[in-house]
Design an enzyme around this catalytic site. Structure first.
Site, PDB file in Angstrom:
ATOM      1  N   ASP A 185       2.105   4.892  -0.542  1.00  0.00           N
ATOM      2  CA  ASP A 185       1.900   6.299  -0.886  1.00  0.00           C
ATOM      3  C   ASP A 185       2.830   7.125  -0.006  1.00  0.00           C
ATOM      4  OD1 ASP A 185       0.520   6.374   1.606  1.00  0.00           O
ATOM      5  OD2 ASP A 185      -1.421   6.299   0.638  1.00  0.00           O
ATOM      6  N   GLU A 210       0.839  -1.202   0.000  1.00  0.00           N
ATOM      7  CA  GLU A 210       0.000   0.000   0.000  1.00  0.00           C
ATOM      8  C   GLU A 210       0.874   1.252   0.000  1.00  0.00           C
ATOM      9  OE1 GLU A 210      -3.083   0.216   2.903  1.00  0.00           O
ATOM     10  OE2 GLU A 210      -3.506  -1.924   2.830  1.00  0.00           O
TER      11      GLU A 210
END
Length: 370
Positions: free
Chosen positions: A308, A306
């Site tokens: 970011d 995940e």
């Protein structure tokens, strides 16, 4: 956004059924061996080469549609980010999606061109799939799976067991036998529906001591093996992952994860992969190499699940990418979204495309480096 307890399976087609197939179930496609007899009032309808589905009404049956005999591996090609990444021996560079973002043409087109895998952002979580006991809703998850299959993308299932986004009826269970049965039924139903369709099945949690949750409070650490055993029973070919956040450096939590894997796998290899979520801040990528090295010391496959980076520079993304490139066991990266417009951290400009779906300097740097 995912944080803890999750499951994910491994890649090909939906669950096989001996009896008549229920509405919205798979009934055909390349490699399908589960039969094509749909429930009364539904018809097996051709969707794409990989997937035919039992739908209400009397649409043209699958048998009247052409069925190719060969196909390329999903998620493996393309000239964009994923294609260049895979050329270095990695499995995929993916992103998250659900119907709300797949219905945005600019977003969907970028996924088609630059990503090889999709993770359902929310549609496979417990509250979305089994809001009340025994009553399952697969509308959102099916939409994501069907889109991915139609567009040749791998799928990372997410999440079957997690302490958050958990219906109150599960949280209120205080009996060991009841909770065990509930976990087994939920995993069997959800993982079984997408048997072989997903790349992996995520599971677990925290710093090795296991956080307080209904699962740990009622079952203790045994809930881990209960869950992994149920997932393997639902799909014997599944790759089972343990996944968590704040595993961004070789910190106490990362070391706790390594110890936890050692305990769970001491006598049997329940856990087959470990994921780190890496929701980073600007300048916060420096620990990625050490974190991935520590996680790889378990001997398992490793993935960044995940990614970011709030306020990220090109160098931040390059640092993470190079960390994974430098470790053979690090097989994949999943960006947690495409455009800043739809990110859970949208105000901090964390992704590779801006709010107008224009590629940022960080994206161009990754492409150039690859």
């Amino acid at each position: 956004m995912s944080r803890l307890l999750a499951f994910v399976t491994a890649a090909a087609l939906l669950s096989q059924q001996v009896s008549a197939i229920a509405v919205w179930g798979q009934c055909g496609g390349i490699g399908w061996t589960g039969g094509g007899s749909c429930d009364s009032g539904t018809t097996c309808v051709y969707v794409n080469d990989y997937y035919s589905q039992c739908q209400p009404g009397s649409a043209s049956p699958t048998s009247s549609s052409p069925q190719p005999t060969s196909t390329s591996n999903p998620g493996s090609g393309g000239s964009g980010l994923n294609g260049k990444w895979v050329s270095h021996g990695k499995k995929f560079w993916g992103t998250c999606a659900d119907s709300n973002t797949l219905n945005i043409a600019s977003n969907a087109n970028i996924i088609k061109s630059d990503f090889g895998q999709v993770t359902p952002e929310n549609s496979m979580k417990w509250d979305a799939t089994e809001g009340s006991r025994g009553n399952f809703n697969f509308g959102g998850a099916d939409a994501l799976v069907n889109w991915a299959t139609s567009n040749g993308k791998l799928i990372r299932g997410h999440t079957l067991v997690w302490h958050s986004q958990l219906p109150s009826w599960v949280s209120s269970i205080n009996d060991r036998n009841t909770l065990t049965s509930v976990i087994q039924n939920h995993i069997s139903t959800v993982a079984g529906r997408y048997k072989g369709k997903l790349y992996g099945i995520e599971i677990l949690n925290e710093d090795g001591s296991l956080r307080s949750s209904v699962f740990y409070n009622v079952l203790g650490e045994s809930f881990v093996t209960i869950a992994f055993t149920a997932a393997k029973a639902a799909d014997s070919t599944a790759r089972l992952y343990i996944n968590d956040y704040n595993l961004d450096s070789n910190n106490a939590k990362t070391q706790g994860m390594v110890r936890l894997i050692g305990r769970i796998n001491a006598n049997q290899k329940y856990i087959e992969g470990v994921g780190t979520q890496m929701h980073l801040g600007a300048g916060g990528a420096g620990g990625a190499q050490a974190a991935l090295t520590a996680l790889a010391s378990t001997g398992l496959e490793v993935a960044i699940t995940e990614l970011d980076i709030a306020g990220a520079s090109s160098n931040d993304y390059l640092t993470v990418m190079r960390a994974c490139l430098g470790i053979s066991q690090c097989v994949a990266i999943t960006s947690w979204g495409v455009s800043d417009a739809n990110s859970w951290r949208s105000s901090s400009s964390p992704l590779l495309w801006d709010s107008s779906y224009r590629p940022k300097a960080a994206y161009n740097s990754l492409i150039s480096a690859l």
